[in-house]
Every structure is written in C-alpha cells, then in structure tokens.
Design a protein around this motif. Structure first.
Motif, PDB file in Angstrom:
ATOM      1  N   THR A  43      -1.592   4.883   5.742  1.00 25.64           N
ATOM      2  CA  THR A  43      -0.581   4.802   4.585  1.00 25.64           C
ATOM      3  C   THR A  43       0.122   6.108   4.664  1.00 25.64           C
ATOM      4  OG1 THR A  43      -1.692   3.040   3.533  1.00 25.64           O
ATOM      5  CG2 THR A  43       0.372   3.781   2.352  1.00 25.64           C
ATOM      6  N   GLU A  74      -7.381   3.803   5.125  1.00 22.58           N
ATOM      7  CA  GLU A  74      -6.075   3.005   4.551  1.00 22.58           C
ATOM      8  C   GLU A  74      -5.214   4.013   4.006  1.00 22.58           C
ATOM      9  OE1 GLU A  74      -7.293  -1.240   2.880  1.00 22.58           O
ATOM     10  OE2 GLU A  74      -8.319   0.673   1.858  1.00 22.58           O
ATOM     11  N   PHE A 116      -8.483   2.294  -2.101  1.00 16.81           N
ATOM     12  CA  PHE A 116      -8.168   2.474  -0.711  1.00 16.81           C
ATOM     13  C   PHE A 116      -9.444   3.257   0.083  1.00 16.81           C
ATOM     14  CE2 PHE A 116      -3.180   2.578  -0.709  1.00 16.81           C
ATOM     15  CZ  PHE A 116      -3.129   1.460  -1.318  1.00 16.81           C
ATOM     16  N   LYS A 157       0.888  -1.163  -0.024  1.00 17.56           N
ATOM     17  CA  LYS A 157      -0.016   0.023   0.124  1.00 17.56           C
ATOM     18  C   LYS A 157       0.903   1.291  -0.114  1.00 17.56           C
ATOM     19  CE  LYS A 157      -4.247  -1.888   1.983  1.00 17.56           C
ATOM     20  NZ  LYS A 157      -5.126  -2.059   2.790  1.00 17.56           N
TER      21      LYS A 157
END
Length: 119
Positions: free
Chosen positions: A65, A61, A57, A31
C-alpha cells in the motif's frame, strides 16, 4: 457497554469534508485511504508495528500500500538531518495538491453545469 459506545463516538480520525468529496476522483483503494489517514492523523512515519496495531494490516499489505501511494504520486519520503541524526518523514504535500486540483476541477464542472441549466 456505554464505555464501548463512547469509544466509538470519539473522533480519532477527522476527515475534512473536501477530502470526502474529492477522494473518489483520486482512484485509491480503501487500504490506501486508511494508510493516508494514518499518516495524516497519527504519524507521518512508516512505523510498521504501529500501523499493524492501528490498522490491522500485515507487513506485506503495509509495504504494498505504501509503495502504491508513492507510485501514484500521493506521498513522498523526505529525509531530514538534524544534529547528525537522519530521519525520514512522509510528506503528504502531493496528496493535498491533488485534492486542491480535484476541488478546483469540481468547482469548474459545477459552474459549467449551472450555466447550462440557466440557458
């Protein structure tokens, strides 16, 4: 069918071979790598809606990330003011610096190994 096949053959995300060779040494997740590619090839902005659309995503997320990339020292946010308008841009300079360092380390390692073989 041919149109779909042709769309897969387009090179939207071009990855430099040096990135591929050294990325394993940076200890990043898939990711994180995909988000870096987004910043490199599409937008150097944290555009949640566009990232959702392009990478699939969810918001959590993306933010996790993004935070992880900052924590790992791979990206930073730079603030610019132009004619009274403030804008934030994702800087990838730290990521590129780490790639350069990893490339140099790999070259040194290869030279050492070559010297050992010659002996």
């Amino acid at each position: 069918m041919n149109n779909v096949r042709a769309s897969f053959k387009t090179k939207n995300f071009i990855i430099n071979e040096n990135v591929v060779k050294t990325i394993k040494n940076l200890d990043i997740t898939l990711k994180e790598f995909l988000l870096l590619l987004y910043f490199i090839n599409i937008k150097a902005l944290l555009d949640l809606n566009d990232i959702k659309k392009v990478l699939g995503f969810n918001e959590e997320e993306i933010l996790n990330t993004y935070t992880s990339l900052i924590t790992k020292g791979l990206i930073e946010v730079k603030v610019f003011k132009d004619s009274g308008v403030v804008s934030e841009v994702i800087s990838l300079d730290m990521f590129y610096d780490k790639l350069v360092m990893n490339t140099k380390n790999e070259e040194k390692k290869s030279k050492r190994e070559l010297n050992l073989i010659k002996r």
